[in-house]
Scaffold this active site. Structure first.
Site, PDB file in Angstrom:
ATOM      1  N   SER A  68       9.001   6.384   6.154  1.00 39.35           N
ATOM      2  CA  SER A  68       7.810   6.211   5.113  1.00 39.35           C
ATOM      3  C   SER A  68       7.366   7.458   4.943  1.00 39.35           C
ATOM      4  CB  SER A  68       6.644   4.841   6.027  1.00 39.35           C
ATOM      5  OG  SER A  68       5.580   4.870   5.368  1.00 39.35           O
TER       6      SER A  68
ATOM      7  N   LYS B 155      10.591   4.931   2.052  1.00 35.68           N
ATOM      8  CA  LYS B 155       9.559   4.150   1.504  1.00 35.68           C
ATOM      9  C   LYS B 155       8.495   5.139   0.981  1.00 35.68           C
ATOM     10  CE  LYS B 155       6.011   1.684   3.964  1.00 35.68           C
ATOM     11  NZ  LYS B 155       5.623   0.603   5.258  1.00 35.68           N
TER      12      LYS B 155
ATOM     13  N   LYS C 156       4.432   5.748  -0.064  1.00 36.30           N
ATOM     14  CA  LYS C 156       3.191   5.214  -0.064  1.00 36.30           C
ATOM     15  C   LYS C 156       2.749   5.359  -1.648  1.00 36.30           C
ATOM     16  CE  LYS C 156       2.548   3.797   3.873  1.00 36.30           C
ATOM     17  NZ  LYS C 156       2.124   2.393   4.237  1.00 36.30           N
TER      18      LYS C 156
ATOM     19  N   ASP D  27       5.050   0.937  -0.953  1.00 33.13           N
ATOM     20  CA  ASP D  27       3.858   0.351  -0.208  1.00 33.13           C
ATOM     21  C   ASP D  27       2.523   0.645  -0.712  1.00 33.13           C
ATOM     22  OD1 ASP D  27       2.250  -0.936   1.594  1.00 33.13           O
ATOM     23  OD2 ASP D  27       3.293  -0.072   3.404  1.00 33.13           O
TER      24      ASP D  27
ATOM     25  N   GLU E  29       5.588  -3.402  -1.483  1.00 37.14           N
ATOM     26  CA  GLU E  29       5.070  -3.943  -0.330  1.00 37.14           C
ATOM     27  C   GLU E  29       3.343  -3.967  -0.496  1.00 37.14           C
ATOM     28  OE1 GLU E  29       6.193  -1.772   3.297  1.00 37.14           O
ATOM     29  OE2 GLU E  29       4.674  -2.553   4.424  1.00 37.14           O
TER      30      GLU E  29
ATOM     31  N   ASP F 156       2.701  -7.219   4.184  1.00 40.56           N
ATOM     32  CA  ASP F 156       2.362  -6.785   5.576  1.00 40.56           C
ATOM     33  C   ASP F 156       1.095  -7.145   6.007  1.00 40.56           C
ATOM     34  OD1 ASP F 156       1.630  -5.076   7.314  1.00 40.56           O
ATOM     35  OD2 ASP F 156       2.205  -3.133   6.577  1.00 40.56           O
TER      36      ASP F 156
ATOM     37  N   LYS G 244       5.101  -6.682  12.021  1.00 41.19           N
ATOM     38  CA  LYS G 244       4.573  -5.735  12.945  1.00 41.19           C
ATOM     39  C   LYS G 244       4.163  -6.506  14.284  1.00 41.19           C
ATOM     40  CE  LYS G 244       3.198  -2.137   9.549  1.00 41.19           C
ATOM     41  NZ  LYS G 244       1.957  -1.655   8.703  1.00 41.19           N
TER      42      LYS G 244
ATOM     43  N   GLY H 173       5.948  -0.304  10.761  1.00 38.01           N
ATOM     44  CA  GLY H 173       5.812   0.724  11.883  1.00 38.01           C
ATOM     45  C   GLY H 173       4.259   1.252  11.692  1.00 38.01           C
TER      46      GLY H 173
END
Ligand code: NPQ
Ligand code: MG
Length: 372
Positions: free
Chosen positions: A135, A161, A163, A188, A213, A238, A262, A290
């Site tokens: 990420s 991934k 952000k 995400d 996400e 998430d 998670k 994570g």
């Protein structure tokens, strides 16, 4: 097993690089490390609440209070039969899943160490290695982002991934896609958008993303369902999914097609396994998220991700992606895009007491009334 004492430590671990998300920048990872002592055995747990309420409303301070004043008294000096017993004891307490999950993890470690079983085996895992991804936080410029992505691809991460946040989305993602046409890529948003921003996601719909996400607010399944109707790219939730019920209802109304699991966010590994089982039965892909865990939480995530339904790579990077030095040994390393699941009993890692002492900001020893 009789829980003779509980040690709580607030730790602050310097990150190898700042990590920027739509909710802010993290430089040091604060967390709570728990140690249970029982009948000559030790169990370690990690509560992943951070220093401030960015990802979740819980913080180290709120989790400290819940753990010390409300959860510990339900097990301290008492015989806890198994994790199900712990879950019954705490069932009447509302909220605070990160705090609850931290203590549950310490019990999983204690009980499986005592029985000589690996956490992976106890959870029903069946893979020696799990596929992982990385990420990547928001970078100062799109050019810098492309460079950082390149360095992680070079290091062997097979899935990336990114952000995103309003103003740092379509053009950043497009730049990465142009530089890496075949890279398995996902984004995400950490709940930074509203349904009125749907054009942003429509503009990313032809970039070949695996998933988008948590684009919208955590307490909003309905608008996620409306957004999903407008997109070919699967939405993955998430922050919105705190229980098996949330997972079932989100899938029922079409709010997402994938789920990020998670253990901390759903109150512990038991609920995480239950969500896995629900999704497995419906052939819904899941993957392990994570939380910048230390090696303690990282070991638990690896055990969880070894269950059969975890069909997408997890956000479970190697130790050195986040920390120069970790409190759990040995460090987790990346090999062929995978990380090995610990095999030894319990979490299968040892805690380096000198490192733990060095990162501890404060600690508290809890003992039953009348002890000593
Ligand atoms: C996510 N994690 O999937 C989270 C977000 C996140 C690896 O992207 C302190 C506390 C720092 C919680 C950084 C990844 C955090 C945090 C990131 C959560 O949404
Ligand atoms: Mg996320």
């Amino acid at each position: 097993m009789n829980i003779e004492r509980i040690e709580m430590r607030h730790v602050s671990m310097p990150l190898v690089a700042p990590f920027e998300t739509s909710f802010g920048v993290e430089r040091d990872r604060d967390a709570i490390i728990l140690r249970l002592d029982s009948e000559g055995m030790v169990g370690w747990g990690e509560c992943v609440a951070g220093g401030w309420p960015g990802y979740s409303y819980e913080t180290v301070q709120t989790a400290w209070h819940i753990l010390k004043d409300h959860l510990s008294p339900l097990v301290l000096g008492q015989d806890v039969l198994d994790v199900a017993d712990y879950r019954r004891r705490i069932a009447h307490l509302k909220g605070h899943p990160l705090a609850k999950a931290g203590l549950e993890l310490a019990l999983w470690d204690l009980l499986t160490r005592a029985s000589g079983q690996s956490l992976m085996a106890a959870l029903g895992g069946e893979r020696d290695r799990v596929a992982v991804g990385v990420s990547i936080g928001i970078q100062p410029t799109a050019a810098k982002l492309v460079e950082v992505v390149g360095s992680f691809v070079e290091a062997g991460y097979p899935r990336v991934k990114l952000k995103i946040k309003p103003g740092r989305d379509v053009s950043d993602v497009r730049a990465v896609r142009q530089a890496f046409p075949d890279l398995p890529l996902q984004v995400d948003a950490n709940s930074a958008y509203e349904l009125s921003d749907a054009e942003v996601f429509e503009a990313m719909d032809d970039l070949g993303l695996i998933l988008i996400e948590q684009p919208l607010a955590e307490d909003d399944l309905v608008d996620h369902a409306k957004l999903q109707e407008r997109l070919a790219t699967p939405i993955c939730l998430d922050e919105s999914i705190l229980s098996t019920r949330h997972a079932r209802q989100a899938l029922e109304i079409g709010a997402c097609r994938f789920i990020n699991i998670k253990p901390a966010r759903v109150g512990g590994l038991s609920e995480a396994v239950a969500i896995h089982d629900l999704c497995w039965a419906q052939e819904i892909p899941v993957w392990c998220g994570g939380m910048l865990e230390t090696g303690i939480g990282r070991a638990a995530n690896l055990a969880l991700a070894s269950l059969p339904g975890f069909s997408l790579p997890g956000d479970i990077s190697a130790t050195d992606r986040y920390y120069h030095e970790d409190i759990a040994q040995p460090p987790f390393v990346l090999e062929n895009g995978t990380i090995k699941v610990p095999k030894r009993s319990g979490l299968g890692v040892e805690v380096a007491q000198d490192v733990l002492d060095r990162v501890t900001v404060r600690s508290k020893l809890l003992e039953p009334d009348g002890a000593r």
